[in-house]
Design an enzyme around this catalytic site. Structure first.
Site, mmCIF file in Angstrom:
data_model
loop_
_atom_site.group_PDB
_atom_site.id
_atom_site.type_symbol
_atom_site.label_atom_id
_atom_site.label_comp_id
_atom_site.label_asym_id
_atom_site.label_seq_id
_atom_site.Cartn_x
_atom_site.Cartn_y
_atom_site.Cartn_z
ATOM 1 N N HIS A 15 0.853 -1.183 0.000
ATOM 2 C CA HIS A 15 0.000 0.000 0.000
ATOM 3 C C HIS A 15 0.892 1.236 0.000
ATOM 4 C CE1 HIS A 15 -3.859 -1.981 1.810
ATOM 5 N NE2 HIS A 15 -3.304 -2.729 0.868
ATOM 6 N N CYS A 68 -2.372 -0.167 7.496
ATOM 7 C CA CYS A 68 -1.655 1.100 7.340
ATOM 8 C C CYS A 68 -1.774 1.977 8.581
ATOM 9 C CB CYS A 68 -2.143 1.816 6.093
ATOM 10 S SG CYS A 68 -1.693 0.918 4.581
ATOM 11 N N GLU A 108 0.955 3.895 1.744
ATOM 12 C CA GLU A 108 1.423 4.336 3.065
ATOM 13 C C GLU A 108 2.629 3.534 3.533
ATOM 14 O OE1 GLU A 108 -1.744 3.577 2.134
ATOM 15 O OE2 GLU A 108 -3.143 4.238 3.669
ATOM 16 N N CYS A 124 -6.338 1.806 5.877
ATOM 17 C CA CYS A 124 -6.893 0.540 6.358
ATOM 18 C C CYS A 124 -6.241 0.222 7.707
ATOM 19 C CB CYS A 124 -6.618 -0.576 5.344
ATOM 20 S SG CYS A 124 -4.862 -1.025 5.212
#
Length: 148
Positions: free
Chosen positions: A52, A85, A54, A82
């Site tokens: 992801h 993260c 992040e 999420c």
């Protein structure tokens, strides 16, 4: 640069991710008014469900700054993080979290598990949602509409 400008940089990363066929999420990490890391989602490219934006940006920032503690850093991301993260934001000790679009299905900050409100969360950044929300939401909606 200002908060909207940093979100603009994150939105550019999201656009680049979309062009590469990734879900359009982008992120930048900022320290002392300068971007120290930037990334877009790379789960498809890297064949990695943890890639992801992040996580990639946090890893880059930690490497660039030579520390796993990013206490003087702010993170700008185009979509509400999420749970995975949000956990990384807490472990990195990010000072402020700015996010664009709210994510009722997968978000874990203002939606879902509300990670930072958990009594077991050891660090809670200052949180600012809805920054650049319209453009971030439009990128996501357009991306998924094109896939249907």
């Amino acid at each position: 640069m200002s908060a909207p400008s940093f979100m603009d940089a994150a939105l550019e990363e999201a656009r680049l991710a979309a062009t590469a066929g990734e879900v359009p999420v982008g992120c930048v990490v900022v320290r002392e008014g300068a971007i120290v890391a930037r990334a877009g989602n790379r789960t498809v490219r890297d064949h990695d469900p943890t890639a992801h934006a992040e996580l990639i940006a946090i890893r880059q920032a930690a490497a660039a700054l030579g520390s796993e503690r990013l206490t003087e850093c702010d993170l700008y991301v185009t979509l509400e993080p999420c749970a995975m993260c949000a956990g990384a934001v807490a472990f990195a000790r990010i000072r402020r979290l700015y996010f664009g679009a709210y994510d009722p299905k997968g978000g874990a900050v203002e939606n879902g598990v509300r990670f930072f409100s958990s009594p077991t969360c050891h660090h809670r950044p200052e949180i600012y949602g809805g920054i650049g929300e319209r453009e971030a939401s439009a990128l996501l909606k357009d991306f998924f509409a094109a896939r249907r």
